[in-house]
Design an enzyme around this catalytic site. Sequence first.
Site, PDB file in Angstrom:
ATOM      1  N   CYS A  46       0.842  -1.197   0.000  1.00  0.00           N
ATOM      2  CA  CYS A  46       0.000   0.000   0.000  1.00  0.00           C
ATOM      3  C   CYS A  46       0.875   1.243   0.000  1.00  0.00           C
ATOM      4  CB  CYS A  46      -0.882   0.001   1.241  1.00  0.00           C
ATOM      5  SG  CYS A  46      -1.754  -1.547   1.432  1.00  0.00           S
TER       6      CYS A  46
ATOM      7  N   TRP B 209      -2.996  -2.730  -1.726  1.00  0.00           N
ATOM      8  CA  TRP B 209      -2.666  -4.038  -2.292  1.00  0.00           C
ATOM      9  C   TRP B 209      -3.317  -5.025  -1.342  1.00  0.00           C
ATOM     10  CZ3 TRP B 209       0.463  -8.212  -0.528  1.00  0.00           C
ATOM     11  CH2 TRP B 209       0.696  -9.201  -1.490  1.00  0.00           C
TER      12      TRP B 209
ATOM     13  N   ASN C  57      -1.253   0.550   6.289  1.00  0.00           N
ATOM     14  CA  ASN C  57      -0.426  -0.360   5.501  1.00  0.00           C
ATOM     15  C   ASN C  57       0.106  -1.383   6.480  1.00  0.00           C
ATOM     16  OD1 ASN C  57       1.159  -1.635   3.647  1.00  0.00           O
ATOM     17  ND2 ASN C  57       2.738  -0.043   3.564  1.00  0.00           N
TER      18      ASN C  57
ATOM     19  N   HIS D  59      15.116 -35.415 -15.135  1.00  0.00           N
ATOM     20  CA  HIS D  59      14.567 -36.076 -13.922  1.00  0.00           C
ATOM     21  C   HIS D  59      13.121 -35.681 -13.696  1.00  0.00           C
ATOM     22  CE1 HIS D  59      18.528 -37.604 -12.868  1.00  0.00           C
ATOM     23  NE2 HIS D  59      19.008 -36.421 -13.191  1.00  0.00           N
TER      24      HIS D  59
END
Length: 607
Positions: A2, A73, A99, A503
């Site tokens: 944020c 965010w 935040n 592999h």
Amino acid sequence: MCGIVGYIGPKPAVPYLLDGLKRLEYRGYDSAGVALLGEHGLQVLKTVGKVSQLSLKVSRARSEHVGFGHTRWATHGVPSEANAHPHLSADGKIALIHNGIIENYQPLREELKSEGVLFRSETDTEVLVHLIARHYHGDLAEAVRIALGLISGAYGICVLHQNEPDRIVVAKMGSPLLIGLGADESFIASDQQALVGHSDRFIVLEDGEMAVVRATDVSVFTVDMQPVEREAIELAEELERIDQGDYAHFMLKEIFEQPRTISDAFAGRLLPEEGGVRLGGIAPVIDRLKACKRLILTACGTSWHAALVGEYILEDMLRIPVEVEYASEFRYRNPVIDEDCCVIAISQSGETADTLAAMKEAKRKGALVLGICNRVGSAIARESHAGVYLHAGPEIGVASTKAFTSQLVVLILLAVHMGRLRNLGYNHGRQVVDELRALPGRVQEILDSSEHIRAIAEKLAGHNNALYLGRGPFFPVALEGALKLKEISYIHAEGYPAAEMKHGPIALIDENMPVIVIAPRDDNYDKVISNIQEVRARRGKVVVVATRADTKLAELADEIILIPEAQPITLPILAAIPLQLMAYYTAVKRGCDVDQPRNLAKSVTVE
Ligand code: AGP
């Protein structure tokens, strides 16, 4: 993560709030909002999406002189207007932006609900604004202080109360918060970038501190009310005003800046006449560095890939054990560390929560802790015993490019510096110094072939999977190429040691699987050629990054990207450039948001 901005002063708040949020948007950008306070009370305006959408809403708001803004965010709750910040108390008189993560929000949410509080969002943050309201009896700072005593987790917060229009209360634990100082105005920001053009001096809040921010003064104190005297810091001069120039995206600009940023990473640090380097930032700890018997490199994401390349370089030159740890794992692993160990944290932003926490754990166990980061004055820079800056300038594109290559240059410098304190001879040191001086020109040669790389990338754009292979230090470069592709084009890409492909991953190979192989003419070349033949035998499409084309390679590869010949120590840097360009052009071809890819943030300041 944020972005946080705040303003209190004689001017309208909105211009700074929007300019600051725009500068911080690259850090996290799924929703945004502002709170404005004036004689008509609090206004809160929020939107899903970017700051540009918020600007449209705010243009109709009353012009006020106190306010703050936030870009989110999402950690708890989907990106939505209800979950966007600011969050309001039930009576609408207190607004808060945050935040970080409140780890004990669930029991507190239940407790508040039992007291009759109606929640409007799914966020952890909303718990805090209701706690502040519960403890507000006319003193906002005191109410904030009490509420913070009830929560655990990380926070950087700004709080406004309608009855106290002359102040913004802020507090910090784990998420960065700065206070810009003006003649008769104050600015708040979660990152120095937001202050550029508004304030050139700022105060850094440390963990466990609060402040009452007024237009003409700022009082800082601890959450148990002990006053704090804090010197202001000058804004780092490298925070040039961010602009994209003539480039379509910041990421492309930053890729093409690399000849200069690589040069800046070693500028003033090479001592060719001594076959060595000078790193002033670690001079204070040079004796401990000389004595250390083990190195641990810790980082996240692209910086972790740089650490993996650094492991090869440092172990080869220093002949001491070098380990690489994901920071997020290291901090919880109870690692064996003693005072003979040096932990090196690598971070572009200097704010990555996991890396910061790993450093604190290492310090707690007595290790010497160095920081290699790009942001001057960042939390990681401040937490380090000593360190080395990248001098790469602001990196705005979420996908890290120039910081990665500068990290590799600094790791080479560190290896020479520490090596020359041990058994590294003049000639070897001088050879590396000369290699570094030739590097910017070689990088430019690759950038000059960008159209060839673009044509190859545009063929990649039609695929949904890709495999990157490399051996030795080119295995982490393969990891980095895969991360670049996946984070901006959303193509599922994996990096693998070339020998490891047989592999398991070889089962994925068919005509729909592009395989990008890094095959410089080094000691592993013949083995890598065998790996390419294994891919071809299964109809895989092969793109080879090579230092020299020959008939065999021409027969085996569908596409060849040439990089200049160089000493092994700088070849990983050269090999990374075409992979950065491939990811960029693929993402552009797929119409992706290159600078702000979905779900990502530039600086992950939460666990
Ligand atoms: C890299 O392209 C990503 N944006 C991400 O992996 C990043 O490298 C990681 O979050 C670490 O960030 P830092 O270097 O700022 O600590």
